[in-house]
Write a protein that holds these residues in place. Structure first.
Motif, PDB file in Angstrom:
ATOM      1  N   ALA A  21      16.166 -82.146  55.759  1.00  0.00           N
ATOM      2  CA  ALA A  21      15.986 -81.866  57.183  1.00  0.00           C
ATOM      3  C   ALA A  21      17.071 -82.566  57.982  1.00  0.00           C
ATOM      4  N   VAL A  22      17.634 -81.846  58.948  1.00  0.00           N
ATOM      5  CA  VAL A  22      18.690 -82.422  59.780  1.00  0.00           C
ATOM      6  C   VAL A  22      18.424 -82.035  61.233  1.00  0.00           C
ATOM      7  N   LEU A  23      18.735 -82.952  62.143  1.00  0.00           N
ATOM      8  CA  LEU A  23      18.541 -82.713  63.566  1.00  0.00           C
ATOM      9  C   LEU A  23      19.888 -82.466  64.230  1.00  0.00           C
ATOM     10  N   PRO A  57       9.894 -75.258  65.926  1.00  0.00           N
ATOM     11  CA  PRO A  57       9.493 -75.574  67.296  1.00  0.00           C
ATOM     12  C   PRO A  57       9.784 -77.026  67.670  1.00  0.00           C
ATOM     13  N   LEU A  58      10.083 -77.228  68.945  1.00  0.00           N
ATOM     14  CA  LEU A  58      10.227 -78.567  69.507  1.00  0.00           C
ATOM     15  C   LEU A  58       8.976 -78.880  70.317  1.00  0.00           C
ATOM     16  N   GLN A  59       8.552 -80.131  70.267  1.00  0.00           N
ATOM     17  CA  GLN A  59       7.366 -80.551  71.022  1.00  0.00           C
ATOM     18  C   GLN A  59       7.751 -81.584  72.083  1.00  0.00           C
ATOM     19  N   ASP A  60       6.808 -81.793  73.004  1.00  0.00           N
ATOM     20  CA  ASP A  60       6.920 -82.857  74.012  1.00  0.00           C
ATOM     21  C   ASP A  60       8.206 -82.747  74.830  1.00  0.00           C
ATOM     22  N   LEU A  61       8.594 -81.528  75.182  1.00  0.00           N
ATOM     23  CA  LEU A  61       9.815 -81.346  75.978  1.00  0.00           C
ATOM     24  C   LEU A  61       9.610 -81.867  77.408  1.00  0.00           C
ATOM     25  N   GLU A  62      10.585 -82.671  77.862  1.00  0.00           N
ATOM     26  CA  GLU A  62      10.476 -83.225  79.211  1.00  0.00           C
ATOM     27  C   GLU A  62      11.870 -83.555  79.740  1.00  0.00           C
ATOM     28  N   ARG A 109      23.528 -81.538  85.163  1.00  0.00           N
ATOM     29  CA  ARG A 109      23.305 -82.061  83.818  1.00  0.00           C
ATOM     30  C   ARG A 109      21.860 -82.539  83.703  1.00  0.00           C
ATOM     31  N   LEU A 110      21.199 -82.003  82.703  1.00  0.00           N
ATOM     32  CA  LEU A 110      19.793 -82.325  82.476  1.00  0.00           C
ATOM     33  C   LEU A 110      19.657 -83.077  81.158  1.00  0.00           C
ATOM     34  N   THR A 111      19.074 -84.252  81.208  1.00  0.00           N
ATOM     35  CA  THR A 111      18.767 -84.991  79.989  1.00  0.00           C
ATOM     36  C   THR A 111      17.328 -84.680  79.609  1.00  0.00           C
ATOM     37  N   VAL A 112      17.154 -84.186  78.401  1.00  0.00           N
ATOM     38  CA  VAL A 112      15.852 -83.703  77.943  1.00  0.00           C
ATOM     39  C   VAL A 112      15.396 -84.542  76.754  1.00  0.00           C
ATOM     40  N   SER A 113      14.157 -84.997  76.812  1.00  0.00           N
ATOM     41  CA  SER A 113      13.563 -85.675  75.654  1.00  0.00           C
ATOM     42  C   SER A 113      12.680 -84.674  74.923  1.00  0.00           C
ATOM     43  N   PHE A 114      12.517 -84.893  73.623  1.00  0.00           N
ATOM     44  CA  PHE A 114      11.749 -83.957  72.803  1.00  0.00           C
ATOM     45  C   PHE A 114      11.315 -84.649  71.522  1.00  0.00           C
ATOM     46  N   THR A 115      10.436 -83.986  70.811  1.00  0.00           N
ATOM     47  CA  THR A 115      10.039 -84.426  69.475  1.00  0.00           C
ATOM     48  C   THR A 115      10.283 -83.270  68.517  1.00  0.00           C
ATOM     49  N   ALA A 116      10.974 -83.548  67.430  1.00  0.00           N
ATOM     50  CA  ALA A 116      11.286 -82.525  66.425  1.00  0.00           C
ATOM     51  C   ALA A 116      10.923 -83.057  65.050  1.00  0.00           C
ATOM     52  N   GLY A 117       9.990 -82.391  64.400  1.00  0.00           N
ATOM     53  CA  GLY A 117       9.585 -82.827  63.063  1.00  0.00           C
ATOM     54  C   GLY A 117       9.052 -84.240  63.032  1.00  0.00           C
ATOM     55  N   GLY A 118       8.426 -84.668  64.129  1.00  0.00           N
ATOM     56  CA  GLY A 118       7.875 -86.017  64.193  1.00  0.00           C
ATOM     57  C   GLY A 118       8.854 -87.067  64.673  1.00  0.00           C
ATOM     58  N   TYR A 119      10.116 -86.675  64.923  1.00  0.00           N
ATOM     59  CA  TYR A 119      11.131 -87.626  65.367  1.00  0.00           C
ATOM     60  C   TYR A 119      11.463 -87.374  66.837  1.00  0.00           C
ATOM     61  N   ALA A 120      11.522 -88.445  67.602  1.00  0.00           N
ATOM     62  CA  ALA A 120      11.852 -88.337  69.016  1.00  0.00           C
ATOM     63  C   ALA A 120      13.360 -88.309  69.200  1.00  0.00           C
ATOM     64  N   SER A 166      21.167 -76.499  69.694  1.00  0.00           N
ATOM     65  CA  SER A 166      21.004 -77.940  69.889  1.00  0.00           C
ATOM     66  C   SER A 166      20.302 -78.161  71.221  1.00  0.00           C
ATOM     67  N   PRO A 167      19.139 -78.840  71.210  1.00  0.00           N
ATOM     68  CA  PRO A 167      18.557 -79.535  70.054  1.00  0.00           C
ATOM     69  C   PRO A 167      17.800 -78.574  69.130  1.00  0.00           C
ATOM     70  N   GLY A 168      17.760 -78.954  67.860  1.00  0.00           N
ATOM     71  CA  GLY A 168      17.019 -78.161  66.894  1.00  0.00           C
ATOM     72  C   GLY A 168      16.890 -78.907  65.575  1.00  0.00           C
ATOM     73  N   MET A 169      15.729 -78.732  64.941  1.00  0.00           N
ATOM     74  CA  MET A 169      15.495 -79.320  63.633  1.00  0.00           C
ATOM     75  C   MET A 169      15.649 -78.214  62.591  1.00  0.00           C
ATOM     76  N   TYR A 170      16.445 -78.493  61.552  1.00  0.00           N
ATOM     77  CA  TYR A 170      16.719 -77.501  60.524  1.00  0.00           C
ATOM     78  C   TYR A 170      16.448 -78.093  59.145  1.00  0.00           C
ATOM     79  N   SER A 171      15.573 -77.423  58.418  1.00  0.00           N
ATOM     80  CA  SER A 171      15.221 -77.854  57.068  1.00  0.00           C
ATOM     81  C   SER A 171      15.809 -76.863  56.074  1.00  0.00           C
ATOM     82  N   VAL A 172      16.716 -77.354  55.221  1.00  0.00           N
ATOM     83  CA  VAL A 172      17.400 -76.511  54.245  1.00  0.00           C
ATOM     84  C   VAL A 172      16.789 -76.756  52.865  1.00  0.00           C
ATOM     85  N   ALA A 173      16.401 -75.681  52.196  1.00  0.00           N
ATOM     86  CA  ALA A 173      15.748 -75.817  50.890  1.00  0.00           C
ATOM     87  C   ALA A 173      16.204 -74.691  49.969  1.00  0.00           C
TER      88      ALA A 173
END
Length: 282
Positions: A146-148, A29-34, A46-57, A127-134
């Motif tokens: 983890a990669v953004l 999930p992405l947080q703080d979408l705006e 064209r829409l510029t979107v800010s977000f938080t993914a895995g604690g990173y803005a 994109s955007p998306g946070m992906y954690s590979v394990a």
């Protein structure tokens, strides 16, 4: 969000990228979408979107355009696909997970069952998306990387090196111990296929008696698509009577024989491991 091979090729991305990760089970999930900025260029917005993914803005820009109407409401579609390509290399395992979604290389590779364990896998991601590979298997594991993905039609290189689990190392240690113990049961000066032996200039009087007095402390390290046992010290002991060819006298050899053990480990397609032990007398 569809993308065709021509768009991928134009962006310099692999046209064989798998769609395996384009599902809700593989999304974080992405947080703080705006929406923080908007600009119009012809029929493209064209829409510029800010977000938080895995604690990173982060921010990204999405391009959309009108796509008819749904009743009284306008319908929109992406003018430029928001998909990116994760170029994923996982060494040490054929299986891995992305955001907890389990994947087997043979399921997503264009070569299927003949997938090269060392080859990178192109995977379409949002994109955007946070992906954690394990990796978390009986043989190998890793805490994850983890990669953004924050730019459409961009390549996202990811490299993961799995490390051997304690259980795997324990199994390899036991197999090496068993192998050396079996070598010691051979009643010859040079046990066949074994990393230790003893040479005499005279004749032996009776069968040699071998024992392992110091088993090697085995470790396992990555080696390309497989694993390797680095050289480790071990000690065998031989007791044998030697008869002189000159005067017929007999003396007893009762001494330690130092040697070193190494090996190669190949993981088979069914997940089992083939261990080839080698080494030589010091």
């Amino acid at each position: 969000m569809a993308i065709d091979s021509a768009d991928l090729q134009a962006a310099g991305l692999p046209t064989t990228a798998s769609e395996a990760l384009l599902r809700s089970d593989a999304l974080a999930p992405l947080q703080d979408l705006e929406i923080v900025d908007e600009s119009v260029d012809g029929d493209v917005t064209r829409l510029t979107v800010s977000f938080t993914a895995g604690g990173y803005a982060g921010t990204t820009t999405l391009s959309v355009q009108r796509d008819g109407w749904a009743g009284l409401l306008p319908r929109w579609r992406f003018a430029r696909s928001p998909l990116a390509v994760m170029d994923l290399s996982v060494r040490g395992s054929m299986r891995f997970s992305v955001n907890g979604f389990e994947v087997d290389k043979r399921q997503v590779s264009v070569d299927r069952a003949d997938a090269d364990p060392s080859a990178a896998l192109p995977l379409l991601v949002f994109s955007p998306g946070m992906y954690s590979v394990a990796v978390n298997t009986a043989i190998s594991a890793t805490p994850g990387v983890a990669v953004l993905a924050d730019a459409p039609l961009a390549g996202v290189p990811v490299n993961v090196q799995a490390e051997p689990t304690e259980d795997f190392i324990s199994v390899v240690q036991q197999r090496v111990n068993d192998f050396l113990s079996a070598c010691a049961e051979q009643k010859v000066l040079q046990p066949t296929g074994c990393p230790f032996g003893f040479t005499v200039r005279n004749r032996i009087d009776g069968e040699p008696d071998w024992s392992i007095v110091e088993q090697p402390v085995v470790t396992v390290v990555p080696d390309g698509t497989g694993w390797r046992i680095p050289s480790a010290k071990a000690v065998a002991h031989i007791r044998v009577d030697i008869r002189s060819i000159f005067d017929g006298s007999v003396r007893t050899v009762d001494e330690d024989v130092a040697f070193r053990v190494d090996g190669e480990i190949t993981v088979q397609p069914d997940g089992t491991a083939s261990i080839l032990v080698g080494g030589e007398t010091d």
